[in-house]
Design a protein around this motif. Structure first.
Motif, mmCIF file in Angstrom:
data_model
loop_
_atom_site.group_PDB
_atom_site.id
_atom_site.type_symbol
_atom_site.label_atom_id
_atom_site.label_comp_id
_atom_site.label_asym_id
_atom_site.label_seq_id
_atom_site.Cartn_x
_atom_site.Cartn_y
_atom_site.Cartn_z
ATOM 1 N N ARG A 27 0.812 -1.205 0.000
ATOM 2 C CA ARG A 27 0.000 0.000 0.000
ATOM 3 C C ARG A 27 0.853 1.267 0.000
ATOM 4 N N LEU A 28 2.135 1.104 0.268
ATOM 5 C CA LEU A 28 2.999 2.274 0.438
ATOM 6 C C LEU A 28 3.939 2.532 -0.729
ATOM 7 N N ARG A 29 4.055 1.584 -1.642
ATOM 8 C CA ARG A 29 5.029 1.748 -2.734
ATOM 9 C C ARG A 29 4.778 3.032 -3.524
ATOM 10 N N GLY A 30 3.522 3.341 -3.790
ATOM 11 C CA GLY A 30 3.209 4.541 -4.559
ATOM 12 C C GLY A 30 3.351 5.833 -3.779
ATOM 13 N N ALA A 31 3.605 5.734 -2.473
ATOM 14 C CA ALA A 31 3.702 6.926 -1.637
ATOM 15 C C ALA A 31 5.145 7.359 -1.381
ATOM 16 N N VAL A 32 6.112 6.657 -1.959
ATOM 17 C CA VAL A 32 7.519 6.971 -1.721
ATOM 18 C C VAL A 32 8.254 7.146 -3.050
ATOM 19 N N LYS A 33 9.464 7.689 -2.954
ATOM 20 C CA LYS A 33 10.314 7.853 -4.133
ATOM 21 C C LYS A 33 10.974 6.523 -4.458
ATOM 22 N N THR A 34 10.889 6.095 -5.714
ATOM 23 C CA THR A 34 11.421 4.791 -6.120
ATOM 24 C C THR A 34 12.529 4.959 -7.152
ATOM 25 N N GLU A 35 13.634 4.228 -6.957
ATOM 26 C CA GLU A 35 14.733 4.225 -7.911
ATOM 27 C C GLU A 35 15.134 2.787 -8.211
ATOM 28 N N THR A 36 15.431 2.530 -9.472
ATOM 29 C CA THR A 36 15.937 1.220 -9.879
ATOM 30 C C THR A 36 17.453 1.227 -9.768
ATOM 31 N N VAL A 37 18.005 0.236 -9.080
ATOM 32 C CA VAL A 37 19.436 0.251 -8.780
ATOM 33 C C VAL A 37 20.072 -1.090 -9.133
ATOM 34 N N THR A 38 21.409 -1.069 -9.176
ATOM 35 C CA THR A 38 22.202 -2.282 -9.372
ATOM 36 C C THR A 38 23.289 -2.311 -8.309
ATOM 37 N N GLY A 39 23.453 -3.445 -7.647
ATOM 38 C CA GLY A 39 24.488 -3.566 -6.624
ATOM 39 C C GLY A 39 23.923 -3.929 -5.273
ATOM 40 N N GLU A 253 8.723 -27.324 -12.453
ATOM 41 C CA GLU A 253 8.791 -28.616 -11.784
ATOM 42 C C GLU A 253 10.102 -28.752 -11.028
ATOM 43 N N ARG A 254 10.037 -29.443 -9.897
ATOM 44 C CA ARG A 254 11.229 -29.729 -9.098
ATOM 45 C C ARG A 254 11.516 -31.229 -9.187
ATOM 46 N N ALA A 255 12.567 -31.581 -9.946
ATOM 47 C CA ALA A 255 12.918 -32.997 -10.092
ATOM 48 C C ALA A 255 13.307 -33.610 -8.757
ATOM 49 N N ASP A 256 13.903 -32.794 -7.864
ATOM 50 C CA ASP A 256 14.339 -33.314 -6.575
ATOM 51 C C ASP A 256 13.182 -33.489 -5.598
ATOM 52 N N LYS A 257 11.983 -33.072 -5.983
ATOM 53 C CA LYS A 257 10.798 -33.214 -5.132
ATOM 54 C C LYS A 257 9.721 -34.027 -5.867
ATOM 55 N N ASN A 258 10.150 -35.114 -6.529
ATOM 56 C CA ASN A 258 9.224 -35.980 -7.253
ATOM 57 C C ASN A 258 8.421 -35.203 -8.297
ATOM 58 N N TYR A 259 9.096 -34.253 -8.926
ATOM 59 C CA TYR A 259 8.500 -33.444 -9.987
ATOM 60 C C TYR A 259 7.256 -32.688 -9.539
ATOM 61 N N ALA A 260 7.261 -32.299 -8.273
ATOM 62 C CA ALA A 260 6.191 -31.429 -7.783
ATOM 63 C C ALA A 260 6.349 -30.055 -8.425
ATOM 64 N N THR A 261 5.253 -29.350 -8.536
ATOM 65 C CA THR A 261 5.282 -28.001 -9.104
ATOM 66 C C THR A 261 5.627 -26.997 -8.012
ATOM 67 N N GLN A 262 6.642 -26.175 -8.262
ATOM 68 C CA GLN A 262 7.048 -25.143 -7.308
ATOM 69 C C GLN A 262 6.627 -23.765 -7.816
ATOM 70 N N VAL A 263 5.993 -23.023 -6.923
ATOM 71 C CA VAL A 263 5.685 -21.618 -7.187
ATOM 72 C C VAL A 263 6.682 -20.797 -6.392
ATOM 73 N N PHE A 264 7.492 -20.008 -7.104
ATOM 74 C CA PHE A 264 8.611 -19.293 -6.478
ATOM 75 C C PHE A 264 8.542 -17.806 -6.829
ATOM 76 N N LEU A 265 8.683 -16.952 -5.832
ATOM 77 C CA LEU A 265 8.738 -15.512 -6.033
ATOM 78 C C LEU A 265 9.964 -14.946 -5.334
ATOM 79 N N SER A 266 10.537 -13.906 -5.911
ATOM 80 C CA SER A 266 11.697 -13.259 -5.307
ATOM 81 C C SER A 266 11.709 -11.774 -5.640
ATOM 82 N N MET A 267 12.418 -11.009 -4.834
ATOM 83 C CA MET A 267 12.646 -9.593 -5.113
ATOM 84 C C MET A 267 13.856 -9.128 -4.326
ATOM 85 N N THR A 268 14.455 -8.024 -4.757
ATOM 86 C CA THR A 268 15.577 -7.402 -4.064
ATOM 87 C C THR A 268 15.272 -5.920 -3.913
ATOM 88 N N ILE A 269 15.132 -5.480 -2.678
ATOM 89 C CA ILE A 269 14.775 -4.086 -2.411
ATOM 90 C C ILE A 269 15.522 -3.566 -1.181
#
Length: 286
Positions: A27-39, A253-269
């Motif tokens: 709810r707060l992302r649009g209320a602050v200054k945002t910059e895209t960065v590397t590092g 699919e995760r071969a190491d988990k009997n080919y179960a389907t993995q839902v994976f999300l990530s972010m760096t902030i």
């Protein structure tokens, strides 16, 4: 695999998965200054005010005015979310929960983003050339508890602090508070009266804009050492959100988990308080 997925197994041909009550994303992302960065870290550069020099004679030397530079450091942090769906689960269910899992993960990521912003607002910032100087929010930027919850008087004090610092009057201003403070305001005549506020809060059942502030409700605000809710009033450029990698989703699919389907999300902030003068903390009882 989620150990609680069995609660969604087919009973009487249920066809929907329902998300329990929760804050759905940031709810707060649009209320602050945002910059895209590397590092691994990032600096928000700042330029201070200067004074014009009076010319006292003809053909005088050109004055040199040293423009003050300073910076605020933000450290980037990695966030992950993942869950597994076994093939056996898909057989027992009438629906595929992959998209719902992805949605649940996105909600969690958004809440983590808000937590980082709130921590930056009320916690220590890091300044100096290398970002090694700890900077606490000055006491002059805090509206003391006095008594009770969020009041018009406290909002006036917060606005006065921001205006006295010559913050940009054309910049968006926000108040971030919890449901308790919204209730406080709905019980104040000035807030609900159309004579004081163009938003008919009593009819709509919510506060939207008052005294130049846009209100954002969240239940994720912390409390101070005295147990008072830390309500925030600030200009949009008071806080900086550095985005190294936005929220990304992978379903595979995760071969190491009997080919179960993995839902994976990530972010760096990372987040930091860029300017103390544009941030006010208001102590309120709930």
């Amino acid at each position: 695999m989620s150990t609680q997925i069995t609660t969604a197994f087919v009973e009487q041909y249920k066809s929907n998965v329902f998300h329990l009550a929760q804050q759905k994303g940031s709810r707060l992302r649009g209320a602050v200054k945002t910059e895209t960065v590397t590092g691994k870290s990032h600096f928000f550069e700042r330029i201070g005010s200067t004074a014009a020099q009076l010319r006292t004679s003809r053909h005088s030397d050109t004055p040199r005015v040293d423009t003050p530079h300073s910076r605020r450091k933000v450290t980037m942090n990695d966030y992950d979310w993942a869950d597994l769906i076994d093939n056996e689960d898909k057989v027992r269910m009438l629906i595929s929960p992959q998209s719902e899992y992805a949605m649940a993960g996105a909600y969690a990521m958004g809440r983590a983003m808000d937590d980082a912003i709130i921590t930056a607002a009320t916690g220590n910032a890091y300044g100096g050339v290398a970002g090694g100087t700890t900077v606490a929010l000055p006491s002059a930027q805090k509206v003391v508890h006095a008594s009770g919850g969020l009041t018009v008087a406290k909002l006036i004090s917060a606005k006065e602090i921001l205006d006295a610092a010559e913050t940009n009057p054309d910049e968006a201003k926000f108040v971030v508070c919890s449901a308790g403070q919204i209730s406080d305001l709905l019980n104040i005549t000035q807030i609900t009266s159309a004579d004081y506020n163009s938003v008919k809060a009593l009819v709509q059942g919510q506060i939207d804009t008052f005294m130049g502030f846009k209100f954002i409700r969240t239940q994720r605000l912390g409390t101070d050492t005295n147990g008072h809710r830390q309500v925030l009033a600030f200009n949009q450029s008071a806080l900086g959100l550095a985005v190294g990698s936005d929220i990304s989703t992978k379903i595979s699919e995760r071969a190491d988990k009997n080919y179960a389907t993995q839902v994976f999300l990530s972010m760096t902030i990372g987040a930091t308080r860029v300017e103390d003068e544009k941030m006010v903390e208001i102590a309120c009882t709930e």
